[in-house]
Design a protein around this motif. Structure first.
Motif, PDB file in Angstrom:
ATOM      1  N   ALA A 233       0.723  -0.756   0.022  1.00 16.30           N
ATOM      2  CA  ALA A 233       0.231   0.118   0.121  1.00 16.30           C
ATOM      3  C   ALA A 233       0.995   1.287  -0.101  1.00 16.30           C
ATOM      4  O   ALA A 233       0.496   2.301  -0.635  1.00 16.30           O
ATOM      5  CB  ALA A 233      -0.375  -0.028   0.919  1.00 16.30           C
TER       6      ALA A 233
ATOM      7  N   THR B 106      -5.698   3.518   3.559  1.00 13.31           N
ATOM      8  CA  THR B 106      -4.392   3.140   4.439  1.00 13.31           C
ATOM      9  C   THR B 106      -4.003   4.737   4.576  1.00 13.31           C
ATOM     10  O   THR B 106      -3.534   5.628   4.045  1.00 13.31           O
ATOM     11  CB  THR B 106      -4.087   1.973   3.591  1.00 13.31           C
ATOM     12  OG1 THR B 106      -3.536   2.573   2.069  1.00 13.31           O
ATOM     13  CG2 THR B 106      -4.021   1.210   3.312  1.00 13.31           C
TER      14      THR B 106
ATOM     15  N   ARG C  41      -8.802   2.866  -1.585  1.00 10.13           N
ATOM     16  CA  ARG C  41      -8.224   1.849  -3.214  1.00 10.13           C
ATOM     17  C   ARG C  41     -10.014   0.983  -2.987  1.00 10.13           C
ATOM     18  O   ARG C  41     -10.728   1.307  -1.601  1.00 10.13           O
ATOM     19  CB  ARG C  41      -7.834   1.000  -2.546  1.00 10.13           C
ATOM     20  CG  ARG C  41      -6.324   1.377  -2.193  1.00 10.13           C
ATOM     21  CD  ARG C  41      -5.158   0.615  -1.979  1.00 10.13           C
ATOM     22  NE  ARG C  41      -3.390   0.344  -1.742  1.00 10.13           N
ATOM     23  CZ  ARG C  41      -3.038   0.683  -2.671  1.00 10.13           C
ATOM     24  NH1 ARG C  41      -3.321   0.257  -3.487  1.00 10.13           N
ATOM     25  NH2 ARG C  41      -1.333   1.481  -2.846  1.00 10.13           N
TER      26      ARG C  41
ATOM     27  N   GLY D  11      -7.446  -3.420  -5.451  1.00 11.73           N
ATOM     28  CA  GLY D  11      -6.084  -3.086  -4.141  1.00 11.73           C
ATOM     29  C   GLY D  11      -6.246  -1.616  -5.577  1.00 11.73           C
ATOM     30  O   GLY D  11      -5.798  -0.940  -5.636  1.00 11.73           O
TER      31      GLY D  11
END
Length: 178
Positions: A64, A83, A93, A98
């Protein structure tokens, strides 16, 4: 490692290992079916891991950030993964693919914690820059900077009704904003 324990007896149910570096955040999804962890190695990489709460199986691993993750959170509907890292960035995301949908920049220090509003439209971030920021999830627009704290802010949450933002940090104060 992450340990799952029974809430009444603290008996160990499962221990999940094999994360890169330290596990800096761990949280159940809103529906309780998944666990999301933020891990990483300082100065190298950060990783978000989504696990099955029932089996401990890894459902998704996402490289990430360029530095360790301090927070990884799923939106209330489980569709978005947010994140935050020592690198001062927040990345939103698609939790299943992802794929990056937004990159939120604006903090002047590491971002230590994140919280989605109960309806998932807002994201709050707590940082070493002694601020809490409120972001629009759909547009990535920073809506407000709550700058009253005197030192680093380590934790941020929304109240269950979404009307208040609560933070705490190194200045030994709990702050509540409407």
């Amino acid at each position: 490692a992450i340990e799952l324990r029974k809430s009444d007896s603290l008996e160990l149910i499962r221990r999940i290992e094999g994360f890169p570096g330290k596990v800096n955040s761990v949280e159940f999804s809103a529906d309780g079916k998944s666990i999301v962890a933020g891990t990483g190695i300082v100065g190298l990489s950060g990783q978000a891991v989504i696990l099955s709460a029932e089996s401990g199986e890894r459902l998704k691993t996402i490289d990430a950030h360029r530095d360790t993750l301090y927070a990884a959170r799923l939106s209330p509907d489980g569709k978005l993964l947010a994140t935050a890292s020592y690198d001062r960035m927040i990345i939103l995301r698609d939790a299943s693919t992802g794929e990056v949908s937004q990159t939120l920049a604006g903090h002047n220090g590491p971002v230590f914690d994140l919280a989605f509003s109960p309806d998932g439209t807002l994201l709050a971030s707590a940082s070493a820059d002694a601020t809490v920021k409120i972001w629009n999830v759909a547009t990535g627009l920073r809506l407000d900077t709550l700058g009253q704290p005197l030192k680093e802010q380590y934790v941020v949450r929304f109240s269950p009704d979404g009307r208040f933002v609560i933070s705490g940090g190194l200045d030994n104060r709990i702050r509540v904003w409407r």
